[in-house]
Write an enzyme that holds these catalytic residues in place. Structure first.
Site, PDB file in Angstrom:
ATOM      1  N   HIS A  98       0.807  -1.127  -0.053  1.00  0.00           N
ATOM      2  CA  HIS A  98      -0.031   0.022  -0.109  1.00  0.00           C
ATOM      3  C   HIS A  98       0.942   1.335  -0.062  1.00  0.00           C
ATOM      4  O   HIS A  98       0.375   2.203  -0.851  1.00  0.00           O
ATOM      5  CB  HIS A  98      -1.008   0.045   1.260  1.00  0.00           C
ATOM      6  CG  HIS A  98      -1.869  -1.220   1.344  1.00  0.00           C
ATOM      7  ND1 HIS A  98      -1.733  -2.037   2.372  1.00  0.00           N
ATOM      8  CD2 HIS A  98      -2.972  -1.703   0.565  1.00  0.00           C
ATOM      9  CE1 HIS A  98      -2.604  -2.937   2.013  1.00  0.00           C
ATOM     10  NE2 HIS A  98      -3.219  -2.779   0.999  1.00  0.00           N
ATOM     11  N   GLN A 137       0.992  -8.641   4.917  1.00  0.00           N
ATOM     12  CA  GLN A 137       1.470  -9.614   5.875  1.00  0.00           C
ATOM     13  C   GLN A 137       0.516 -11.101   5.793  1.00  0.00           C
ATOM     14  O   GLN A 137       1.224 -12.034   5.825  1.00  0.00           O
ATOM     15  CB  GLN A 137       1.387  -9.176   7.276  1.00  0.00           C
ATOM     16  CG  GLN A 137       2.319 -10.198   8.178  1.00  0.00           C
ATOM     17  CD  GLN A 137       2.316  -9.336   9.625  1.00  0.00           C
ATOM     18  OE1 GLN A 137       2.504  -8.298   9.845  1.00  0.00           O
ATOM     19  NE2 GLN A 137       2.330 -10.462  10.507  1.00  0.00           N
TER      20      GLN A 137
END
Ligand SMILES: Nc1nc2c(ncn2[C@@H]2O[C@H](COP(=O)(O)OP(=O)(O)OP(=O)(O)O)[C@@H](O)[C@H]2O)c(=O)[nH]1
Ligand SMILES: [Zn+2]
Length: 208
Positions: A98, A137
């Protein structure tokens, strides 16, 4: 996945040997970015910065060019060992997709062999192959699990990753101490509570 020309025999990018076309193209963009940030890309300290950043980014995303399945297959050995194998405290350095800022921490990985064991160093190599990409993650965690499960076909795989995200500490919500934990399991680690509990105990226990 094809390996880069300029990689060593393990698929890792050799220092100072980068794809020239990509280096030039990324560097040109970074020169413009420096200008947009109000900097002077021609001042002495910044002269080589676009090229350095271009190489650095290629290094940090070299996982796209490494095949983790091949890494595991290169050191699979037939062995009659069916207890849990745990490799813990594996350093993780990745970049969130991001913000393209680092997230880093530790991975703890276990598998229960089902006829084959794998060379221990190959597990951190699989972690590197997936973490040296733009990631979240959760996906990183699942990709490591799936790669080990599908290649080694063990009775179970467990992956726990704990990371700090710079996008949450240097900027944004600015929480300096928050740690994100993700986990992914297959087989015995899902079906057997005691097996999962043993794994969690082993990764928190310290013998050293
Ligand atoms: N689930 C998940 N989220 C992540 C990860 N890395 C970064 N993020 C989040 O991605 C989200 C992107 O949200 P946006 O609202 O589009 O971006 P933003 O305006 O920069 O958000 P803030 O970080 O809250 O300022 C943020 O909430 C980040 O914390 C990750 O590995 N997993
Ligand atoms: Zn982020």
């Amino acid at each position: 996945m094809a390996e880069l020309e300029n990689t060593d025999n393990k698929g890792y990018k050799k220092i100072d040997q980068y794809n020239e076309e990509n280096t030039n193209s990324i560097a040109a963009h970074y020169s413009e970015i420096l200008t947009s940030l109000g900097e002077n890309p021609n001042r002495e300290g910044l002269l080589k910065t676009p090229e350095r950043v271009a190489k650095s980014l290629q290094y940090l995303t070299q996982g796209y060019n490494i095949d983790p399945v091949e890494i595991l297959k290169s050191a699979m050995f037939t062995e009659d060992y069916s207890q849990m194998v745990v490799v813990k405290d594996i350093e993780v350095y990745s970049m969130c997709e991001h913000h393209m800022l680092p997230f880093f921490g530790k991975a703890h990985i276990a598998y229960i062999p089902n006829g084959h064991i794998v060379g221990l160093s190959k597990i951190p190599r699989v972690v590197d192959a997936f973490s040296r990409r733009l990631q979240v993650q959760e996906r990183l965690t699942n990709e490591i699990r799936d790669c080990i499960q599908n290649t080694l076909n063990p009775s179970g795989v467990a992956v726990v990753i704990e990371c700090r995200h710079l996008c949450m500490s240097m900027r944004g919500i600015q929480k300096q101490n928050s740690v994100t934990t993700t986990s992914a399991f297959t087989g015995e680690f899902i079906n057997n509570d005691k097996t999962r509990a043993e794994f969690l105990r082993l990764i928190t226990a310290s013998l050293y």
